[in-house]
Design a protein around this motif. Sequence first.
Motif, PDB file in Angstrom:
ATOM      1  N   LEU A  34      -6.118  12.427   5.198  1.00  0.00           N
ATOM      2  CA  LEU A  34      -7.320  12.923   4.524  1.00  0.00           C
ATOM      3  C   LEU A  34      -8.556  12.591   5.352  1.00  0.00           C
ATOM      4  O   LEU A  34      -8.667  11.498   5.896  1.00  0.00           O
ATOM      5  N   ASP A  35      -9.489  13.535   5.410  1.00  0.00           N
ATOM      6  CA  ASP A  35     -10.731  13.312   6.150  1.00  0.00           C
ATOM      7  C   ASP A  35     -11.732  12.539   5.307  1.00  0.00           C
ATOM      8  O   ASP A  35     -11.783  12.697   4.081  1.00  0.00           O
ATOM      9  N   TRP A  36     -12.565  11.722   5.989  1.00  0.00           N
ATOM     10  CA  TRP A  36     -13.701  11.100   5.321  1.00  0.00           C
ATOM     11  C   TRP A  36     -14.731  12.190   5.094  1.00  0.00           C
ATOM     12  O   TRP A  36     -15.034  12.949   6.003  1.00  0.00           O
TER      13      TRP A  36
ATOM     14  N   GLN B 149     -16.152   9.211   1.548  1.00  0.00           N
ATOM     15  CA  GLN B 149     -15.033   9.117   0.612  1.00  0.00           C
ATOM     16  C   GLN B 149     -13.881  10.012   1.022  1.00  0.00           C
ATOM     17  O   GLN B 149     -14.069  10.998   1.739  1.00  0.00           O
ATOM     18  N   LYS B 150     -12.710   9.630   0.544  1.00  0.00           N
ATOM     19  CA  LYS B 150     -11.504  10.453   0.640  1.00  0.00           C
ATOM     20  C   LYS B 150     -11.065  10.683  -0.803  1.00  0.00           C
ATOM     21  O   LYS B 150     -10.752   9.732  -1.523  1.00  0.00           O
ATOM     22  N   THR B 151     -11.092  11.918  -1.251  1.00  0.00           N
ATOM     23  CA  THR B 151     -10.661  12.227  -2.610  1.00  0.00           C
ATOM     24  C   THR B 151      -9.139  12.231  -2.618  1.00  0.00           C
ATOM     25  O   THR B 151      -8.504  13.038  -1.939  1.00  0.00           O
ATOM     26  N   LEU B 152      -8.565  11.324  -3.386  1.00  0.00           N
ATOM     27  CA  LEU B 152      -7.113  11.183  -3.437  1.00  0.00           C
ATOM     28  C   LEU B 152      -6.498  12.072  -4.506  1.00  0.00           C
ATOM     29  O   LEU B 152      -5.362  12.524  -4.371  1.00  0.00           O
ATOM     30  N   TRP B 153      -7.257  12.305  -5.574  1.00  0.00           N
ATOM     31  CA  TRP B 153      -6.763  13.131  -6.679  1.00  0.00           C
ATOM     32  C   TRP B 153      -7.944  13.566  -7.533  1.00  0.00           C
ATOM     33  O   TRP B 153      -8.895  12.815  -7.717  1.00  0.00           O
TER      34      TRP B 153
ATOM     35  N   ALA C 138     -11.743  14.310 -13.953  1.00  0.00           N
ATOM     36  CA  ALA C 138     -11.294  12.960 -13.591  1.00  0.00           C
ATOM     37  C   ALA C 138     -11.004  12.931 -12.093  1.00  0.00           C
ATOM     38  O   ALA C 138     -10.439  13.881 -11.542  1.00  0.00           O
ATOM     39  N   THR C 139     -11.415  11.837 -11.444  1.00  0.00           N
ATOM     40  CA  THR C 139     -11.326  11.759  -9.986  1.00  0.00           C
ATOM     41  C   THR C 139     -10.906  10.366  -9.549  1.00  0.00           C
ATOM     42  O   THR C 139     -11.369   9.366 -10.101  1.00  0.00           O
ATOM     43  N   LEU C 140     -10.051  10.317  -8.530  1.00  0.00           N
ATOM     44  CA  LEU C 140      -9.664   9.079  -7.869  1.00  0.00           C
ATOM     45  C   LEU C 140     -10.068   9.220  -6.406  1.00  0.00           C
ATOM     46  O   LEU C 140      -9.695  10.198  -5.758  1.00  0.00           O
ATOM     47  N   ALA C 141     -10.864   8.257  -5.897  1.00  0.00           N
ATOM     48  CA  ALA C 141     -11.362   8.368  -4.526  1.00  0.00           C
ATOM     49  C   ALA C 141     -11.380   7.017  -3.836  1.00  0.00           C
ATOM     50  O   ALA C 141     -11.679   5.989  -4.453  1.00  0.00           O
ATOM     51  N   LEU C 142     -11.068   7.039  -2.555  1.00  0.00           N
ATOM     52  CA  LEU C 142     -11.227   5.890  -1.674  1.00  0.00           C
ATOM     53  C   LEU C 142     -12.631   6.014  -1.096  1.00  0.00           C
ATOM     54  O   LEU C 142     -12.980   7.056  -0.538  1.00  0.00           O
ATOM     55  N   ILE C 143     -13.473   4.974  -1.270  1.00  0.00           N
ATOM     56  CA  ILE C 143     -14.872   5.071  -0.861  1.00  0.00           C
ATOM     57  C   ILE C 143     -15.211   3.928   0.074  1.00  0.00           C
ATOM     58  O   ILE C 143     -14.859   2.772  -0.185  1.00  0.00           O
ATOM     59  N   LYS C 144     -15.894   4.281   1.177  1.00  0.00           N
ATOM     60  CA  LYS C 144     -16.294   3.314   2.199  1.00  0.00           C
ATOM     61  C   LYS C 144     -17.811   3.209   2.212  1.00  0.00           C
ATOM     62  O   LYS C 144     -18.508   4.212   2.354  1.00  0.00           O
ATOM     63  N   PHE C 145     -18.313   1.974   2.056  1.00  0.00           N
ATOM     64  CA  PHE C 145     -19.744   1.696   2.056  1.00  0.00           C
ATOM     65  C   PHE C 145     -20.110   0.907   3.310  1.00  0.00           C
ATOM     66  O   PHE C 145     -19.558  -0.171   3.529  1.00  0.00           O
ATOM     67  N   PRO C 146     -21.067   1.384   4.123  1.00  0.00           N
ATOM     68  CA  PRO C 146     -21.557   0.568   5.231  1.00  0.00           C
ATOM     69  C   PRO C 146     -22.528  -0.495   4.699  1.00  0.00           C
ATOM     70  O   PRO C 146     -22.930  -0.432   3.533  1.00  0.00           O
ATOM     71  N   GLU C 147     -22.902  -1.439   5.531  1.00  0.00           N
ATOM     72  CA  GLU C 147     -23.886  -2.445   5.125  1.00  0.00           C
ATOM     73  C   GLU C 147     -25.200  -1.771   4.780  1.00  0.00           C
ATOM     74  O   GLU C 147     -25.570  -0.768   5.378  1.00  0.00           O
TER      75      GLU C 147
ATOM     76  N   PHE D 104     -12.213   5.202  -9.775  1.00  0.00           N
ATOM     77  CA  PHE D 104     -11.607   6.154 -10.703  1.00  0.00           C
ATOM     78  C   PHE D 104     -12.622   6.460 -11.789  1.00  0.00           C
ATOM     79  O   PHE D 104     -13.208   5.544 -12.380  1.00  0.00           O
ATOM     80  N   TRP D 105     -12.861   7.734 -12.021  1.00  0.00           N
ATOM     81  CA  TRP D 105     -13.674   8.205 -13.141  1.00  0.00           C
ATOM     82  C   TRP D 105     -12.744   8.993 -14.049  1.00  0.00           C
ATOM     83  O   TRP D 105     -12.022   9.875 -13.579  1.00  0.00           O
ATOM     84  N   ASP D 106     -12.772   8.730 -15.367  1.00  0.00           N
ATOM     85  CA  ASP D 106     -11.850   9.414 -16.280  1.00  0.00           C
ATOM     86  C   ASP D 106     -12.395  10.746 -16.789  1.00  0.00           C
ATOM     87  O   ASP D 106     -11.790  11.381 -17.645  1.00  0.00           O
ATOM     88  N   GLY D 107     -13.518  11.156 -16.256  1.00  0.00           N
ATOM     89  CA  GLY D 107     -14.124  12.446 -16.557  1.00  0.00           C
ATOM     90  C   GLY D 107     -14.962  12.834 -15.354  1.00  0.00           C
ATOM     91  O   GLY D 107     -14.889  12.189 -14.307  1.00  0.00           O
ATOM     92  N   PRO D 108     -15.794  13.847 -15.484  1.00  0.00           N
ATOM     93  CA  PRO D 108     -16.609  14.231 -14.332  1.00  0.00           C
ATOM     94  C   PRO D 108     -17.573  13.102 -13.957  1.00  0.00           C
ATOM     95  O   PRO D 108     -18.296  12.586 -14.817  1.00  0.00           O
ATOM     96  N   PRO D 109     -17.586  12.685 -12.674  1.00  0.00           N
ATOM     97  CA  PRO D 109     -18.431  11.573 -12.268  1.00  0.00           C
ATOM     98  C   PRO D 109     -19.907  11.947 -12.059  1.00  0.00           C
ATOM     99  O   PRO D 109     -20.669  11.144 -11.552  1.00  0.00           O
ATOM    100  N   ASP D 110     -20.287  13.134 -12.481  1.00  0.00           N
ATOM    101  CA  ASP D 110     -21.661  13.612 -12.287  1.00  0.00           C
ATOM    102  C   ASP D 110     -22.664  12.566 -12.771  1.00  0.00           C
ATOM    103  O   ASP D 110     -22.655  12.198 -13.943  1.00  0.00           O
ATOM    104  N   PRO D 111     -23.542  12.116 -11.874  1.00  0.00           N
ATOM    105  CA  PRO D 111     -24.436  11.014 -12.239  1.00  0.00           C
ATOM    106  C   PRO D 111     -25.714  11.464 -12.921  1.00  0.00           C
ATOM    107  O   PRO D 111     -26.154  12.604 -12.773  1.00  0.00           O
ATOM    108  N   GLU D 112     -26.293  10.545 -13.648  1.00  0.00           N
ATOM    109  CA  GLU D 112     -27.660  10.668 -14.129  1.00  0.00           C
ATOM    110  C   GLU D 112     -28.429   9.588 -13.379  1.00  0.00           C
ATOM    111  O   GLU D 112     -28.170   8.396 -13.560  1.00  0.00           O
ATOM    112  N   ILE D 113     -29.331   9.999 -12.495  1.00  0.00           N
ATOM    113  CA  ILE D 113     -30.089   9.053 -11.681  1.00  0.00           C
ATOM    114  C   ILE D 113     -31.208   8.467 -12.546  1.00  0.00           C
ATOM    115  O   ILE D 113     -31.974   9.224 -13.157  1.00  0.00           O
ATOM    116  N   ILE D 114     -31.296   7.153 -12.582  1.00  0.00           N
ATOM    117  CA  ILE D 114     -32.283   6.479 -13.420  1.00  0.00           C
ATOM    118  C   ILE D 114     -33.460   6.009 -12.572  1.00  0.00           C
ATOM    119  O   ILE D 114     -34.601   6.114 -12.970  1.00  0.00           O
TER     120      ILE D 114
END
Length: 117
Positions: free
Chosen positions: A9-11, A25-29, A36-45, A106-116
């Motif tokens: 999978l591509d980043w 991120q790499k979306t795994l499912w 619902a989404t499962l993702a491998l996520i890489k954060f730099p410093e 893992f998000w059990d529904g759409p991970p669409d954010p609300e930015i605060i």
Amino acid sequence: MRLVPFEDLDWEDPPRGYYLTEVKQKTLWKDEKTGATLALIKFPEGLADKIHSHPEANQIVIGLSGEMEMPDGTVAPLTPTAVYYFDKGEKHGASKVTKECLTLFFWDGPPDPEIIE
């Protein structure tokens, strides 16, 4: 059963729009019906994200490696021995990555954010 080799999978750039660094991120499912989404996520410093919530999804994070400093100054090692859980609509973010992090989200529904902030 499906086998998903991570190296196949591509980043990608995450689609959520609240990250402040070059998060990948790499979306795994993904369930196209529920979001619902499962993702491998890489954060730099650096400062990782804006304060936000996910109004339609609970979020579960399993750290694989790295370290983050939370807004209250607490340093959280990200290891597979801890699970971070955010209830649907719970405000979170403004995390400072002190050592590059690799996490499983893992998000059990759409991970669409609300930015605060």
